[in-house]
Design a protein around this motif. Structure first.
Motif, PDB file in Angstrom:
ATOM      1  N   SER A  79       0.811  -1.215   0.000  1.00 46.88           N
ATOM      2  CA  SER A  79       0.000   0.000   0.000  1.00 46.88           C
ATOM      3  C   SER A  79       0.846   1.269   0.000  1.00 46.88           C
ATOM      4  O   SER A  79       0.379   2.325  -0.441  1.00 46.88           O
ATOM      5  CB  SER A  79      -0.952   0.013   1.203  1.00 46.88           C
ATOM      6  N   ALA A  80       2.111   1.181   0.465  1.00 43.72           N
ATOM      7  CA  ALA A  80       2.983   2.351   0.441  1.00 43.72           C
ATOM      8  C   ALA A  80       3.383   2.721  -0.977  1.00 43.72           C
ATOM      9  O   ALA A  80       3.832   3.848  -1.235  1.00 43.72           O
ATOM     10  CB  ALA A  80       4.234   2.098   1.290  1.00 43.72           C
ATOM     11  N   GLN A  81       3.236   1.800  -1.915  1.00 42.42           N
ATOM     12  CA  GLN A  81       3.629   2.050  -3.305  1.00 42.42           C
ATOM     13  C   GLN A  81       2.426   2.287  -4.218  1.00 42.42           C
ATOM     14  O   GLN A  81       2.579   2.427  -5.428  1.00 42.42           O
ATOM     15  CB  GLN A  81       4.431   0.855  -3.841  1.00 42.42           C
ATOM     16  N   PHE A  82       1.254   2.345  -3.624  1.00 40.47           N
ATOM     17  CA  PHE A  82       0.058   2.503  -4.441  1.00 40.47           C
ATOM     18  C   PHE A  82       0.053   3.836  -5.192  1.00 40.47           C
ATOM     19  O   PHE A  82       0.489   4.870  -4.673  1.00 40.47           O
ATOM     20  CB  PHE A  82      -1.204   2.426  -3.576  1.00 40.47           C
ATOM     21  N   VAL A  83      -0.471   3.791  -6.404  1.00 39.95           N
ATOM     22  CA  VAL A  83      -0.634   4.982  -7.234  1.00 39.95           C
ATOM     23  C   VAL A  83      -2.119   5.160  -7.520  1.00 39.95           C
ATOM     24  O   VAL A  83      -2.792   4.223  -7.961  1.00 39.95           O
ATOM     25  CB  VAL A  83       0.142   4.851  -8.559  1.00 39.95           C
ATOM     26  N   ASP A  84      -2.625   6.356  -7.235  1.00 39.28           N
ATOM     27  CA  ASP A  84      -4.033   6.634  -7.516  1.00 39.28           C
ATOM     28  C   ASP A  84      -4.247   6.790  -9.015  1.00 39.28           C
ATOM     29  O   ASP A  84      -3.372   7.238  -9.752  1.00 39.28           O
ATOM     30  CB  ASP A  84      -4.481   7.921  -6.816  1.00 39.28           C
ATOM     31  N   VAL A  85      -5.443   6.441  -9.455  1.00 39.89           N
ATOM     32  CA  VAL A  85      -5.853   6.663 -10.836  1.00 39.89           C
ATOM     33  C   VAL A  85      -6.745   7.903 -10.865  1.00 39.89           C
ATOM     34  O   VAL A  85      -7.631   8.062 -10.015  1.00 39.89           O
ATOM     35  CB  VAL A  85      -6.623   5.448 -11.389  1.00 39.89           C
ATOM     36  N   THR A  86      -6.503   8.795 -11.809  1.00 34.42           N
ATOM     37  CA  THR A  86      -7.294  10.019 -11.914  1.00 34.42           C
ATOM     38  C   THR A  86      -7.923  10.126 -13.298  1.00 34.42           C
ATOM     39  O   THR A  86      -7.474   9.500 -14.261  1.00 34.42           O
ATOM     40  CB  THR A  86      -6.442  11.270 -11.649  1.00 34.42           C
ATOM     41  N   SER A  87      -8.958  10.948 -13.360  1.00 39.93           N
ATOM     42  CA  SER A  87      -9.646  11.182 -14.627  1.00 39.93           C
ATOM     43  C   SER A  87     -10.224  12.586 -14.610  1.00 39.93           C
ATOM     44  O   SER A  87     -10.741  13.048 -13.586  1.00 39.93           O
ATOM     45  CB  SER A  87     -10.775  10.164 -14.819  1.00 39.93           C
ATOM     46  N   ASP A  88     -10.126  13.284 -15.745  1.00 44.66           N
ATOM     47  CA  ASP A  88     -10.776  14.584 -15.854  1.00 44.66           C
ATOM     48  C   ASP A  88     -12.252  14.449 -15.510  1.00 44.66           C
ATOM     49  O   ASP A  88     -12.906  13.479 -15.896  1.00 44.66           O
ATOM     50  CB  ASP A  88     -10.641  15.141 -17.271  1.00 44.66           C
ATOM     51  N   ARG A  89     -12.771  15.456 -14.812  1.00 44.78           N
ATOM     52  CA  ARG A  89     -14.165  15.377 -14.391  1.00 44.78           C
ATOM     53  C   ARG A  89     -15.114  15.406 -15.583  1.00 44.78           C
ATOM     54  O   ARG A  89     -16.148  14.744 -15.584  1.00 44.78           O
ATOM     55  CB  ARG A  89     -14.477  16.532 -13.429  1.00 44.78           C
ATOM     56  N   GLY A  90     -14.764  16.148 -16.607  1.00 48.82           N
ATOM     57  CA  GLY A  90     -15.629  16.183 -17.781  1.00 48.82           C
ATOM     58  C   GLY A  90     -16.994  16.757 -17.461  1.00 48.82           C
ATOM     59  O   GLY A  90     -17.160  17.537 -16.524  1.00 48.82           O
ATOM     60  N   LEU A  91     -17.986  16.367 -18.226  1.00 47.33           N
ATOM     61  CA  LEU A  91     -19.333  16.885 -18.069  1.00 47.33           C
ATOM     62  C   LEU A  91     -20.292  15.714 -17.929  1.00 47.33           C
ATOM     63  O   LEU A  91     -20.362  14.852 -18.802  1.00 47.33           O
ATOM     64  CB  LEU A  91     -19.716  17.728 -19.284  1.00 47.33           C
ATOM     65  N   LEU A  92     -21.008  15.666 -16.811  1.00 45.59           N
ATOM     66  CA  LEU A  92     -21.962  14.585 -16.587  1.00 45.59           C
ATOM     67  C   LEU A  92     -23.133  14.694 -17.550  1.00 45.59           C
ATOM     68  O   LEU A  92     -23.506  15.784 -17.988  1.00 45.59           O
ATOM     69  CB  LEU A  92     -22.452  14.609 -15.143  1.00 45.59           C
ATOM     70  N   ASP A  93     -23.733  13.553 -17.881  1.00 43.29           N
ATOM     71  CA  ASP A  93     -24.897  13.460 -18.770  1.00 43.29           C
ATOM     72  C   ASP A  93     -24.592  14.013 -20.164  1.00 43.29           C
ATOM     73  O   ASP A  93     -25.479  14.520 -20.854  1.00 43.29           O
ATOM     74  CB  ASP A  93     -26.102  14.200 -18.168  1.00 43.29           C
ATOM     75  N   PHE A  94     -23.345  13.885 -20.601  1.00 48.07           N
ATOM     76  CA  PHE A  94     -22.895  14.447 -21.880  1.00 48.07           C
ATOM     77  C   PHE A  94     -22.590  13.318 -22.850  1.00 48.07           C
ATOM     78  O   PHE A  94     -21.684  12.522 -22.631  1.00 48.07           O
ATOM     79  CB  PHE A  94     -21.637  15.298 -21.639  1.00 48.07           C
ATOM     80  N   SER A  95     -23.378  13.240 -23.928  1.00 49.82           N
ATOM     81  CA  SER A  95     -23.145  12.254 -24.981  1.00 49.82           C
ATOM     82  C   SER A  95     -22.474  12.937 -26.158  1.00 49.82           C
ATOM     83  O   SER A  95     -22.909  14.010 -26.594  1.00 49.82           O
ATOM     84  CB  SER A  95     -24.461  11.618 -25.439  1.00 49.82           C
ATOM     85  N   GLU A  96     -21.457  12.315 -26.700  1.00 46.57           N
ATOM     86  CA  GLU A  96     -20.751  12.923 -27.826  1.00 46.57           C
ATOM     87  C   GLU A  96     -21.553  12.829 -29.125  1.00 46.57           C
ATOM     88  O   GLU A  96     -21.418  13.691 -29.991  1.00 46.57           O
ATOM     89  CB  GLU A  96     -19.383  12.262 -28.001  1.00 46.57           C
ATOM     90  N   ASP A  97     -22.361  11.784 -29.279  1.00 47.78           N
ATOM     91  CA  ASP A  97     -23.135  11.607 -30.500  1.00 47.78           C
ATOM     92  C   ASP A  97     -24.589  11.318 -30.147  1.00 47.78           C
ATOM     93  O   ASP A  97     -24.870  10.601 -29.176  1.00 47.78           O
ATOM     94  CB  ASP A  97     -22.583  10.452 -31.330  1.00 47.78           C
ATOM     95  N   ALA A  98     -25.487  11.859 -30.949  1.00 47.11           N
ATOM     96  CA  ALA A  98     -26.908  11.591 -30.760  1.00 47.11           C
ATOM     97  C   ALA A  98     -27.636  11.864 -32.065  1.00 47.11           C
ATOM     98  O   ALA A  98     -27.226  12.726 -32.848  1.00 47.11           O
ATOM     99  CB  ALA A  98     -27.485  12.462 -29.646  1.00 47.11           C
ATOM    100  N   TYR A  99     -28.721  11.108 -32.296  1.00 48.81           N
ATOM    101  CA  TYR A  99     -29.527  11.394 -33.475  1.00 48.81           C
ATOM    102  C   TYR A  99     -30.979  11.037 -33.225  1.00 48.81           C
ATOM    103  O   TYR A  99     -31.317  10.223 -32.355  1.00 48.81           O
ATOM    104  CB  TYR A  99     -29.002  10.681 -34.722  1.00 48.81           C
ATOM    105  N   ASN A 100     -31.840  11.689 -34.000  1.00 40.39           N
ATOM    106  CA  ASN A 100     -33.275  11.408 -34.036  1.00 40.39           C
ATOM    107  C   ASN A 100     -33.676  11.197 -35.480  1.00 40.39           C
ATOM    108  O   ASN A 100     -33.216  11.931 -36.364  1.00 40.39           O
ATOM    109  CB  ASN A 100     -34.078  12.601 -33.505  1.00 40.39           C
ATOM    110  N   ILE A 101     -34.530  10.252 -35.738  1.00 43.18           N
ATOM    111  CA  ILE A 101     -35.098  10.102 -37.072  1.00 43.18           C
ATOM    112  C   ILE A 101     -36.569   9.735 -36.916  1.00 43.18           C
ATOM    113  O   ILE A 101     -36.917   8.782 -36.218  1.00 43.18           O
ATOM    114  CB  ILE A 101     -34.331   9.050 -37.907  1.00 43.18           C
ATOM    115  N   ALA A 102     -37.411  10.561 -37.525  1.00 43.20           N
ATOM    116  CA  ALA A 102     -38.853  10.338 -37.449  1.00 43.20           C
ATOM    117  C   ALA A 102     -39.401  10.224 -38.857  1.00 43.20           C
ATOM    118  O   ALA A 102     -39.159  11.087 -39.715  1.00 43.20           O
ATOM    119  CB  ALA A 102     -39.535  11.486 -36.708  1.00 43.20           C
TER     120      ALA A 102
END
Length: 1009
Positions: free
Chosen positions: A884-907
């Motif tokens: 545990s003395a050698q553990f390295v944390d993993v991090t990630s940019d917070r980004g934007l919640l509920d954010f989809s990069e792609d979306a489409y509608n077709i009616a």
């Protein structure tokens, strides 16, 4: 024979012409008449009529807007307003148990909701305005989404402003009336068909004193929505391989290497993840919504008009959800070998490959007497709560048109009063066939489980093949449950905004600048909140837990249809819960019965106390002055506007400061001013081609809770202080839009646009530490020049002079961050129908299509997520690190919640011979969210938001005009019962939770007169 537009479309078109009257000169009456004439010859009705009219309005606007119009009274394309907005390019929605509740415009939840241009207020501490599920689409005539604001557009939005429009009575050409009766049935609910009734009446009359008009519309709807949400935690379930040198450190800092053979006899030649927690949630919401909208208009002459609007809503959202939990399973984790494993690839975060690990996929979890004499444990939860919200929006105003001057003025008032009562109970099952006798030391009791996580499904239940398993009769016997805890809440929130505005337009003849708009707006916004909650129990021992026989009158069997959605056989069924109907309708009686059971049982006594704490209440008041000026111009093919909006806001945050039990009312203040330039350009480069450019600045005010400065100072020198920040300034938003629209046929368009939004002055949570001085003590205060906040109640010990009182301590608060974020994307849309080919195609000319696609990305910001302790253990083990003395944390940019990069509608729709049919498929890419089954914390999802997988949903509707008055129709939401899948860390990594959704069918009849 020429067909006419529907009455509702005519009403909305006429209202729209008034809205935009200020942007054309008084001398252009002839041009306006020609425009009206061109609208009248459109050879369409119904669905095609609404699409054509909306397209015509969008084309004429000077800024980028999207418009949806009702095909007739109460007939927007969907029953739910959030799902109505989902038809628009660049808009995605989130759902609660299948009901659309949240709207993201260009990836942002931070939007503004208006009704007829007047502000609305929400039910909580947010700023976006009215909840979409609180207002029925049946009383809305049209929806306008402003993506590129003008100087006259009220500030306060990141993604866009949604304006909900109601019918204007003076524009009716004949009596307007409609009645609609419907029933809705959900595939997963047990209460049968729920009713919906809506109607409208409107007319106007020529009087000696002028023209008077009146419209009233209303709706009443009951709706039930259910989803099944199983959740399996495998986060704290790491079993290191038998050869790992697992090293931990004791309190003295000495390294201790664990004996694998003794501690982890289940260890294999490889690391694996077992089962940490099992949770089976049935999420059920019942909605009862009453809406009323009315408008009075009076025009004493052609140049003057007065109006009064009233919108009143009453929303009761009732929750009757259950959770059945398998807890304590980690107690036998190191002694239980799964029957089957799967390989989980966690993917990468911020370019760092996290690697793969084996995880349990099939197996049983058996009690082991030699390891733990009372786990695993079975628990039954009944979550009964409500949000009861009464909302009112009123507008009173008038407008006057002179030779060169147009003036409008109005007073508006919006208010929302919300109560959120809840009564949640947790029962512990006591297995009558335990491994050990019941000695009163614990209320856990050895229930065996079986699980199967293969095939993308999280299925689990009681292992009835085990000799330790209870029978169904045991599970439904009140003598075999004890009360663990009761959580009670009676919180209230009151929001309001009162505003006065005056808007003027001066028309200029024979000039590039055709008119100048200028105006002033003043508003007072208030937020008052009182948080009241308490917990009875949390009993860890049976000696303190009253037996179910003492409150058997409250107990009923829980829902048993968990497998109805996907046919699963493996589920937790046959259990007891506190009757949710009683908990909702008579919470005081339920509490009284449970407290009487506590008294009868004896042991540790704990009773409800719903007295609010001294820091439970706070209020915010904001006063804002806004002025704007805007020049509207037109030269050859170029038109548009340029202007500036200036705002000045003063804030008061009122609460209590508590020091050693002494309460002092406090008021903290803040203020800010912003100048917001805005530009919109339109180039009509061809008869059929329109180019648009928009640029402008806006602000996003902080949520009210972030301004709460009520605080309690304790005596512990190591405790940080949590406090809001009344001096928190808004985020700044700079938007840019560039788009092209090709109107290649009468009711057709192809468009493409680029947008970007840069956000600065971001709201971030900050822990500001008090400095340690050279002597090893913190600053004595009170200025705390080196950071932190002065706590006058602290009694220093190790990090301060013990002979004094008061010390600078750490403070957690919201601050403005200098980092910037950018949202940018491309929006594409197409609309086309075959009506012009009637001679060639005959019946097939009734087909049409509306489609859009959005691709977007998000970057920047300084905030990030860090792996939780359990996640850190797993990610380091994957890399062969067990010290545990050698553990390295993993991090990630917070980004934007509920954010989809792609979306489409077709009616695809068909409208001909009285038949109207529509099939709409909506798809959105994966997105990160903190909305998980049973409210899992980041700690149980390895420290990161879960990822909701890409998902599509199919909706359909069919209606038929029996005659010109009578219409029959049926609509289906989520026709294919598309489920929701959530993974931890990355899409397709470790399956964490499912949302098994319902199909909702609405059928009914409409009558117009």
């Amino acid at each position: 024979m020429r067909q006419q537009l529907s009455k509702i479309t005519l009403a909305v078109l006429s209202a729209t012409s008034l809205t935009f009257a200020a942007s054309v000169s008084a001398q252009e009456a002839e041009t306006e008449a020609q425009a009206k004439k061109s609208v009248e010859v459109i050879q369409v009705t119904g669905m095609r009529s609404s699409l054509t009219s909306a397209l015509a309005e969008k084309r004429d606007t000077a800024n980028l807007v999207e418009i949806i119009m009702a095909t007739d009274i109460g007939k927007l394309p969907d029953q739910n307003l959030a799902e109505v907005l989902e038809n628009v390019t660049g808009i995605q929605i989130t759902r609660t148990a299948g009901i659309g509740t949240g709207v993201q415009i260009r990836g942002s939840n931070s939007n503004r909701v208006e009704i007829n241009g007047a502000s609305t207020v929400g039910s909580g501490a947010g700023r976006s305005g009215m909840n979409f599920e609180d207002l029925s689409a049946a009383i809305i005539a049209g929806v306008e989404i402003t993506k590129s604001p003008e100087a006259k557009t009220t500030e306060g939005s990141v993604g866009g402003t949604v304006n909900l429009r109601t019918i204007r009575p003076l524009e009716l050409t004949e009596t307007l009336g409609s009645l609609r009766v419907q029933g809705e049935d959900s595939s997963l609910t047990t209460d049968g068909v729920q009713p919906r009734v809506s109607g409208a009446y409107g007319d106007n009359w020529e009087l000696d004193s002028g023209k008077f008009g009146f419209v009233i519309s209303g709706s009443y709807a009951k709706q039930e929505a259910t989803s099944f949400r199983p959740r399996v935690d495998r986060d704290g379930s790491l079993v290191e391989n038998r050869n790992a040198a697992v090293t931990r450190y004791n309190s003295d800092g000495d390294a201790v290497v664990e004996d694998q053979a003794t501690k982890r006899p289940a260890a294999q030649d490889y690391d694996f993840l077992g089962i940490q927690f099992l949770n089976q949630e049935l999420e059920n919401f019942e909605y009862e919504t009453t809406n009323l909208a009315t408008t009075f208009e009076f025009a004493p002459n052609d140049n003057m008009k007065f109006f009064f609007d009233a919108i009143i809503t009453d929303q009761e959202r009732r929750q009757e959800s259950t959770r059945v939990q398998g807890s304590g399973v980690a107690s036998v984790l190191n002694y239980t070998v799964p029957n089957e494993f799967e390989t989980i690839n966690f993917g990468s975060l911020d370019g760092v490959n996290l690697g793969s690990i084996q995880a349990a996929s099939r197996g049983t979890i058996q009690p082991i007497n030699s390891v733990d004499d009372d786990d695993p444990n079975l628990r039954f939860n009944s979550d009964t709560g409500a949000r009861v919200t009464d909302t009112q929006v009123f507008r009173l105003g008038g407008e006057w048109q002179g030779d060169n001057l147009f003036v409008s003025a109005e007073l508006s008032s919006a208010s929302s009063d919300t109560v959120t009562p809840s009564l949640n109970t947790q029962l512990n099952f006591i297995n009558p066939n335990p491994l050990t006798p019941l000695d009163g030391s614990s209320n856990d009791n050895s229930v065996p489980f079986i699980y199967d996580l293969t095939g993308g499904s999280l299925a689990f239940g009681i292992d009835f093949a085990s000799p330790f398993a209870p029978t169904v009769e045991n599970l439904l016997d009140p003598n075999n449950v004890v009360l663990d805890q009761v959580d009670i809440s009676r919180s209230t929130t009151d929001n309001s905004e009162d505003a006065f505005r005056i808007d003027s337009t001066y028309f200029i003849d024979d000039n590039i600048v055709t008119s100048v708009d200028f105006g002033y707006r003043y508003n007072i916004t208030k937020h008052e909140s009182v948080s009241i909650s308490d917990r009875i129990g949390g009993f860890s021992k049976m000696v303190d837990s009253p037996n179910g026989s003492l409150f058997a009158d409250l107990l009923v069997a829980g829902p048993s249809h968990f497998g109805d959605a996907d046919g699963r056989e493996l589920a937790l069924r046959n259990f007891l819960i506190v009757n949710p109907d009683l908990a909702f309708n008579d919470p005081d009686g339920v509490i009284e019965t449970l407290e009487a059971a506590l008294v009868a049982h004896g042991g540790n006594q704990d009773f409800a106390d719903l007295t609010p704490s001294d820091t439970a209440a706070f209020s915010i008041e904001e006063k804002t002055h806004a002025i704007y000026a805007q020049a509207n111009f037109e030269y050859e093919m170029i038109r548009g506007n340029i202007g500036v909006r200036h705002i000045s806001t003063d804030i008061e945050s009122m609460g209590n400061t508590v020091v050693n039990g002494n309460v002092s009312p406090t008021t903290n203040t803040g203020d800010y001013s912003y100048t917001l330039p805005r530009l919109n350009l339109v180039a009509d480069v061809h008869d059929d081609v329109v180019l648009r450019l928009g640029w402008g600045k806006d602000i996003l005010r902080p949520n009210f809770g972030d301004l709460n400065t009520s605080v309690s100072f304790g005596t512990n020198e190591n405790s940080s202080i949590e406090i809001g920040n009344a001096a928190l300034e808004p985020e700044e938003v700079t938007s840019f839009d560039l788009s092209a629209e090709w109107y290649f046929a009468e009711a057709a368009v192809v468009s493409i646009g680029y947008f970007s939004k840069e956000r600065s002055n971001l709201f971030v949570n900050k822990l500001e530490s008090a400095i340690i001085q050279a002597n090893g003590w913190r600053e004595p205060g009170p200025t705390c020049a080196g950071g932190g906040i002065y706590n006058p109640a602290v009694q220093p010990n190790a990090i301060g002079d013990p002979n004094t009182t008061g010390l600078c301590v750490d403070v957690e608060t919201k601050l403005n961050d200098s980092a910037k974020t950018t949202q940018k994307g491309i929006e594409m849309a197409v609309q086309y129908d075959l009506s012009s080919f009637e001679d060639d195609l005959g019946w097939a000319s009734g087909f049409g299509i509306v489609a859009n696609y959005t691709i977007q990305e998000y970057s920047g910001g300084s905030a990030f997520y860090t792996s939780a302790t359990r996640g850190t253990d797993i990610f380091n083990a994957i890399n062969g690190i067990y010290d545990s003395a050698q553990f390295v944390d993993v991090t990630s940019d917070r980004g934007l919640l509920d954010f989809s990069e792609d979306a489409y509608n077709i009616a695809v729709y068909y409208e001909k011979f009285g038949l109207s049919a529509r099939l709409r498929y909506t798809w959105r890419d994966a997105f990160r969210t903190e909305d998980t089954a049973a409210g899992a914390s980041l700690n149980s999802t390895l420290g990161f938001p879960v990822v909701t997988h890409a998902r599509g949903q199919l909706n359909a509707s069919v209606s038929y005009d029996v005659n010109e008055n009578l219409n029959l129709g049926v609509e289906a939401v989520n026709l294919t019962e598309s489920d929701i899948t959530q993974s931890c860390v990355n899409e397709g990594a470790m399956l964490c939770a499912q949302g098994i959704t319902d199909r909702r069918i609405t059928f009914g009849v409409s009558y117009r007169f």
